[in-house]
Design a protein around this motif. Structure first.
Motif, PDB file in Angstrom:
ATOM      1  N   ALA A 192       0.844  -1.207   0.000  1.00 23.00           N
ATOM      2  CA  ALA A 192       0.000   0.000   0.000  1.00 23.00           C
ATOM      3  C   ALA A 192       0.873   1.248   0.000  1.00 23.00           C
ATOM      4  O   ALA A 192       0.624   2.207  -0.746  1.00 23.00           O
ATOM      5  N   ALA A 193       1.914   1.246   0.835  1.00 22.71           N
ATOM      6  CA  ALA A 193       2.822   2.397   0.907  1.00 22.71           C
ATOM      7  C   ALA A 193       3.559   2.600  -0.417  1.00 22.71           C
ATOM      8  O   ALA A 193       3.763   3.735  -0.863  1.00 22.71           O
ATOM      9  N   SER A 230      11.916   2.645   2.737  1.00 19.78           N
ATOM     10  CA  SER A 230      12.246   3.325   1.477  1.00 19.78           C
ATOM     11  C   SER A 230      10.995   3.400   0.617  1.00 19.78           C
ATOM     12  O   SER A 230       9.974   2.803   0.939  1.00 19.78           O
ATOM     13  N   ALA A 231      11.096   4.131  -0.495  1.00 24.31           N
ATOM     14  CA  ALA A 231      10.038   4.075  -1.514  1.00 24.31           C
ATOM     15  C   ALA A 231      10.229   2.795  -2.328  1.00 24.31           C
ATOM     16  O   ALA A 231      11.181   2.030  -2.101  1.00 24.31           O
ATOM     17  N   HIS A 268      13.666   4.867  14.927  1.00 28.71           N
ATOM     18  CA  HIS A 268      14.622   5.768  14.265  1.00 28.71           C
ATOM     19  C   HIS A 268      15.855   4.934  13.903  1.00 28.71           C
ATOM     20  O   HIS A 268      16.799   4.829  14.672  1.00 28.71           O
ATOM     21  N   MET A 269      15.806   4.321  12.740  1.00 27.15           N
ATOM     22  CA  MET A 269      16.849   3.374  12.337  1.00 27.15           C
ATOM     23  C   MET A 269      18.047   4.089  11.716  1.00 27.15           C
ATOM     24  O   MET A 269      17.888   5.101  11.033  1.00 27.15           O
ATOM     25  N   ASP A 270      19.235   3.511  11.913  1.00 26.62           N
ATOM     26  CA  ASP A 270      20.430   4.008  11.232  1.00 26.62           C
ATOM     27  C   ASP A 270      20.242   3.845   9.731  1.00 26.62           C
ATOM     28  O   ASP A 270      19.769   2.805   9.258  1.00 26.62           O
ATOM     29  N   GLY A 271      20.622   4.868   8.982  1.00 31.22           N
ATOM     30  CA  GLY A 271      20.542   4.768   7.527  1.00 31.22           C
ATOM     31  C   GLY A 271      19.165   5.034   6.951  1.00 31.22           C
ATOM     32  O   GLY A 271      18.957   4.898   5.742  1.00 31.22           O
ATOM     33  N   MET A 272      18.205   5.422   7.801  1.00 29.65           N
ATOM     34  CA  MET A 272      16.862   5.734   7.280  1.00 29.65           C
ATOM     35  C   MET A 272      16.951   6.984   6.407  1.00 29.65           C
ATOM     36  O   MET A 272      17.563   7.977   6.810  1.00 29.65           O
ATOM     37  N   PRO A 273      16.366   6.939   5.192  1.00 32.71           N
ATOM     38  CA  PRO A 273      16.423   8.125   4.324  1.00 32.71           C
ATOM     39  C   PRO A 273      15.844   9.354   5.026  1.00 32.71           C
ATOM     40  O   PRO A 273      14.837   9.260   5.748  1.00 32.71           O
ATOM     41  N   GLY A 274      16.477  10.500   4.789  1.00 31.52           N
ATOM     42  CA  GLY A 274      16.035  11.745   5.413  1.00 31.52           C
ATOM     43  C   GLY A 274      14.598  12.094   5.073  1.00 31.52           C
ATOM     44  O   GLY A 274      13.867  12.667   5.880  1.00 31.52           O
ATOM     45  N   GLU A 275      14.170  11.726   3.844  1.00 31.93           N
ATOM     46  CA  GLU A 275      12.796  12.030   3.408  1.00 31.93           C
ATOM     47  C   GLU A 275      11.770  11.307   4.282  1.00 31.93           C
ATOM     48  O   GLU A 275      10.725  11.870   4.619  1.00 31.93           O
ATOM     49  N   ILE A 276      12.084  10.085   4.662  1.00 33.64           N
ATOM     50  CA  ILE A 276      11.135   9.315   5.472  1.00 33.64           C
ATOM     51  C   ILE A 276      11.114   9.867   6.898  1.00 33.64           C
ATOM     52  O   ILE A 276      10.049   9.999   7.516  1.00 33.64           O
ATOM     53  N   GLU A 277      12.281  10.228   7.402  1.00 31.01           N
ATOM     54  CA  GLU A 277      12.363  10.844   8.735  1.00 31.01           C
ATOM     55  C   GLU A 277      11.554  12.146   8.762  1.00 31.01           C
ATOM     56  O   GLU A 277      10.794  12.415   9.702  1.00 31.01           O
ATOM     57  N   ALA A 278      11.701  12.952   7.694  1.00 33.37           N
ATOM     58  CA  ALA A 278      10.982  14.240   7.616  1.00 33.37           C
ATOM     59  C   ALA A 278       9.478  14.022   7.504  1.00 33.37           C
ATOM     60  O   ALA A 278       8.689  14.732   8.142  1.00 33.37           O
ATOM     61  N   LEU A 279       9.074  13.034   6.712  1.00 33.09           N
ATOM     62  CA  LEU A 279       7.650  12.740   6.551  1.00 33.09           C
ATOM     63  C   LEU A 279       7.042  12.280   7.870  1.00 33.09           C
ATOM     64  O   LEU A 279       5.918  12.661   8.215  1.00 33.09           O
TER      65      LEU A 279
END
Length: 495
Positions: free
Chosen positions: A187-188, A413-414, A272-283
């Motif tokens: 879904a995501a 990720s996307a 809050h995982m290491d290496g998580m994309p900044g876009e996902i953190e911001a979202l």
């Protein structure tokens, strides 16, 4: 008329009841879209004659004044659900030619409401996968593409065909199943809503089993309201499933009040995982701000055993799969290997399973058999069960402290390209389930809501995790998030 396939369940319901459209017109519009969507490989067994027959019956029912919410609504059905007289293969060669003489409880409930079946949808073999690349039918393809890039992307798994079909407006909604994230992750990846109900809310009877203590059916829809409508239709107690809960099914749609003031939403620090994309953190932060602006209280919480969830899941799920898949032996139904002279029953089992099961299924069956073997049962399986109990307790303590729901990313990720995950290292693929498996291990409801696009124009989802049996509250919170995010992007048509 093909524009009709873009309607939501709620919109179509109103038009059908008002006599503005008929179910036959709506169904024909969807069938035209399905026929033109070969490049997506989402539908794998089409049932146009059955669909038109059901649509005519739905129109007659509506005309008589009998209008259940799902009456006349065209749906796609994941190939994991047994449908009477229609191939039901779980995307596996070993079930080739299998046409059940019975209907799964979930699909029977939909037909009882007057819903319409367009056909069966692609998926990972036996629901084992996160990218829909393990199917005997070939890969399902995501209708979304990266900006200025024609790379074919995964729609996620295992309900990849369902996600692709709903996102591309081939059907108004679809059934999915979720064992470790198989509704929420696709879904995501495709910009739709995916709801995994509490374990036991929907019957598992007639759904091909992967891991019996984790599997749960749920709706995959275009909006949160549609998820609420469809969940009411498929939920409920079933005497044929001993794990089905004997609880009253609330009116989930009526719970969508838009008011979540005073609700406490937890943000787990362990996600809050290491290496998580900044876009996902911001979202994720934006999602928390949206809920706060709607009057919810945002609190930091701890789920300390989260880091053990993936290894525990990948012990428990394969163990249950190795037990469930033992029934596929070439004797009673499905594929049977050709035998050489002198071959006995053991050779028949071996050859049938070698030919019938794909590599990922074989891998998980072998892992499952290993962790259940006499020398390793305590070291692996029993230990994983204990970890599962600790994970469940983490959630219980958070909910006991007054938290109403938990907000996390849906995926790390996307959508990624088909073939991009290295098959030589299956763990890379398994990491896609990092935010979703805890929900299955604890038996909780979870929903993925599309909340934004990444820098390459691909959808990203946020996940809300609710208290057991509180899907009504969870859906209310998800609708507020959906409205605040205002996600309305659609994939550009290329198929």
């Amino acid at each position: 008329m093909t524009e009709l396939s873009k309607l939501t369940i709620a919109e179509a319901r109103e038009k059908l009841r008002a006599g503005e459209i008929t179910s036959v017109e709506l169904t024909d519009a969807c069938l035209s879209e399905v026929e033109a969507s070969g490049a997506l490989n989402a539908f794998v067994h089409n049932t146009p004659d059955l669909a038109r027959e059901q649509a005519k019956a739905a129109d007659a029912r509506i005309k008589s004044g009998d209008t259940p919410d799902m009456c006349g609504i065209p749906l796609g059905i994941k190939d994991l659900f047994c449908t009477k007289g229609v191939p039901s293969q779980a995307a596996s060669r070993i079930l080739e030619g299998f046409k059940p003489e019975y209907e799964s409880t979930v699909t029977q409930k939909l037909w009882d409401e007057g819903a319409v079946m367009l056909g069966k949808l692609n998926m990972d073999e036996f629901a084992m996968g996160s990218s829909n690349e393990t199917s005997t039918y070939g890969n399902a393809v995501n209708p979304w593409r990266r900006d200025n890039d024609n790379t074919q992307l995964t729609p996620g798994g295992s309900s990849g065909g369902s996600a692709s079909a709903v996102s591309a407006d081939l059907c108004l909604a679809a059934t999915g199943t979720d064992t470790g994230g198989s509704i929420r992750q696709p879904a995501a990846f495709t910009g739709i809503v995916g709801l995994k109900p509490t374990y036991g809310r929907c019957s598992r009877w007639g759904t091909v089993a992967f891991a019996s203590s984790l599997d749960q059916a749920g709706p995959m829809t275009k909006t949160v309201r549609d998820a609420a409508i469809m969940l009411k239709a498929i939920a409920g107690h079933d005497m044929k499933d001993s794990t089905s809960a004997d609880l009253t099914v609330p009116d989930f749609e009526a719970a969508l009040t838009g008011d979540i003031r005073g609700k406490k939403i937890g943000i787990p620090r362990e996600y809050h995982m290491d290496g998580m994309p900044g876009e996902i953190e911001a979202l994720w932060k934006q999602g928390a701000d949206m809920l706060r602006d709607a009057g919810a209280e945002i609190v930091d919480i701890s789920l300390p055993h989260t880091k053990y969830a993936l290894p525990a899941y990948y012990v428990i799920a394969p163990a249950e799969a190795s037990s469930n898949l033992a029934r596929y032996d070439g004797v009673r139904f499905g594929h049977r290997a050709k035998l050489s002279q002198g071959d006995g029953v053991n050779e028949m089992y071996e050859k049938t399973r070698a030919e019938g099961f794909g590599d990922e299924v074989k891998r998980r069956v072998m892992v499952g058999t290993y962790v259940l073997s006499a020398g390793f049962y305590d070291a692996y399986y029993n230990r994983a069960r204990k970890v599962r109990t600790l994970i469940k307790r983490d959630f219980e303590q958070v909910f006991d402290d007054g938290v109403d729901a938990i907000l996390t990313p849906a995926t790390p990720s996307a959508a990624f390209g088909l073939g991009e995950m290295n098959d030589a290292d299956p763990v890379k693929m398994y990491l896609n389930d990092v935010f979703t498996v805890t929900v299955n291990l604890a038996g909780l409801p979870g929903i993925s809501v599309p909340a934004g696009l990444d820098k390459q124009g691909l959808p990203l989802g946020l996940q809300l995790i609710g208290q057991p049996w509180k899907e009504a509250d969870l859906l209310a919170q998800a609708e507020v998030l959906e409205r605040a995010a205002g996600f309305s992007a659609k994939p550009s048509r290329w198929w």
